[in-house]
Design an enzyme around this catalytic site. Structure first.
Site, PDB file in Angstrom:
ATOM      1  N   GLU A 102       4.499   5.294   3.889  1.00 35.58           N
ATOM      2  CA  GLU A 102       3.874   4.792   5.117  1.00 35.58           C
ATOM      3  C   GLU A 102       4.692   3.701   5.798  1.00 35.58           C
ATOM      4  O   GLU A 102       4.794   3.647   7.027  1.00 35.58           O
ATOM      5  CB  GLU A 102       2.468   4.280   4.802  1.00 35.58           C
ATOM      6  N   HIS A 107      25.891  -7.003  -3.429  1.00 37.23           N
ATOM      7  CA  HIS A 107      26.003  -8.149  -2.520  1.00 37.23           C
ATOM      8  C   HIS A 107      24.707  -8.420  -1.765  1.00 37.23           C
ATOM      9  O   HIS A 107      24.123  -9.492  -1.886  1.00 37.23           O
ATOM     10  CB  HIS A 107      27.159  -7.894  -1.547  1.00 37.23           C
TER      11      HIS A 107
END
Length: 275
Positions: A168, A233
């Site tokens: 959703e 990262h």
């Protein structure tokens, strides 16, 4: 990653100290920063929010906002490198003008009473932010070190994309399409529940600015994306306004966290609809 913060800028949690600091600014800057909707103030607000979400801890991450609602929409405010994001103040921003990336203002220009002679450095994210503004006409660009972003790239080691469908929360993200006439990527609506969200993953580099070429390549190759994951990262997310960028960042982080849990329990990220 940003260098450790050695500055002694004011504690942004103290409204009293902030108001006292204003007296050291020029009348023009005092007027600018008195507006809570000024891009520099919004960066401070979002930095504190993102810090509370563990997205910009330890001076990591960065935020920039283009003044799309101001008199000059080419002005971009950028948080500096190596500062504690939850303590940042509006006068600590770098100001750059597009398209030539001309540096108009730095926090090193403000009175030393506000900086205690701390030497500010431009964000290492700057060339990546500029890529998002120039290539996608973004209104804001956010870079976080979200653990969810890092973890999903570890789970997808060797893969170049993150994909998820039939969730959703996907509906919070924009549906984008390249317009052959305007030569621009344009928003044509929102993703639907049954759509597949695809976010490219690029490899990390020792220095942030060295990510620029691969980020630009990902932006070119994925016109439908509003984000790029950087393996081990973090993530870059952009939007047409600062608030859209905030919503996209929050929605993507939710989906990344959910995807990690789905992987752990053996649930496929993209639903098989052929059966």
């Amino acid at each position: 990653m940003s260098a450790p913060c050695n500055c002694t800028h004011a504690d942004s949690q103290s409204l009293t100290n902030t108001n006292k600091s204003f007296q050291h600014l020029s009348p023009e800057l005092q007027k600018q920063y008195s507006d809570p909707q000024h891009p520099a103030n919004l960066i401070c607000e979002l930095c504190r929010l993102f810090y509370d979400n563990n997205w910009v801890t330890g001076t990591g991450g960065g935020i920039s906002i283009r003044d799309v609602e101001g008199s000059n929409p080419n002005l971009v405010y950028i948080a500096p490198s190596g500062v504690q994001k939850e303590r940042i103040q509006p006068w600590e921003m770098f100001l750059v003008e597009l398209p030539d990336e001309k540096l108009l203002q730095t926090p090193n220009d403000i009175p030393k009473e506000l900086t205690k002679s701390y030497k500010y450095k431009p964000s290492a994210c700057t060339p990546l932010f500029m890529s998002c503004y120039k290539m996608r006409d973004a209104g804001a660009c956010i870079h976080t070190h979200s653990q969810n972003a890092v973890m999903i790239t570890l789970l997808l080691e060797g893969q170049k994309e993150f994909k998820i469908s039939h969730i959703e929360q996907i509906k919070a993200l924009p549906k984008l399409k390249y317009n052959e006439e305007t030569k621009k990527v344009e928003k044509i609506g929102s993703l639907e529940y049954y759509d597949t969200l695809t976010i490219p993953i690029i490899e990390n580099t020792p220095h942030e600015e060295d990510l620029t070429d691969s980020l630009q390549e990902a932006i070119r190759n994925y016109p439908g994306t509003s984000a790029v994951l950087v393996r081990r990262h973090g993530i870059y997310v952009w939007g047409e306004t600062v608030w859209k960028a905030k919503v996209y960042n929050e929605a993507i982080d939710y989906l990344l966290e959910l995807a990690i849990k789905m992987r752990q329990t053996g649930i496929p990220l993209v639903k098989n609809t052929s059966t």
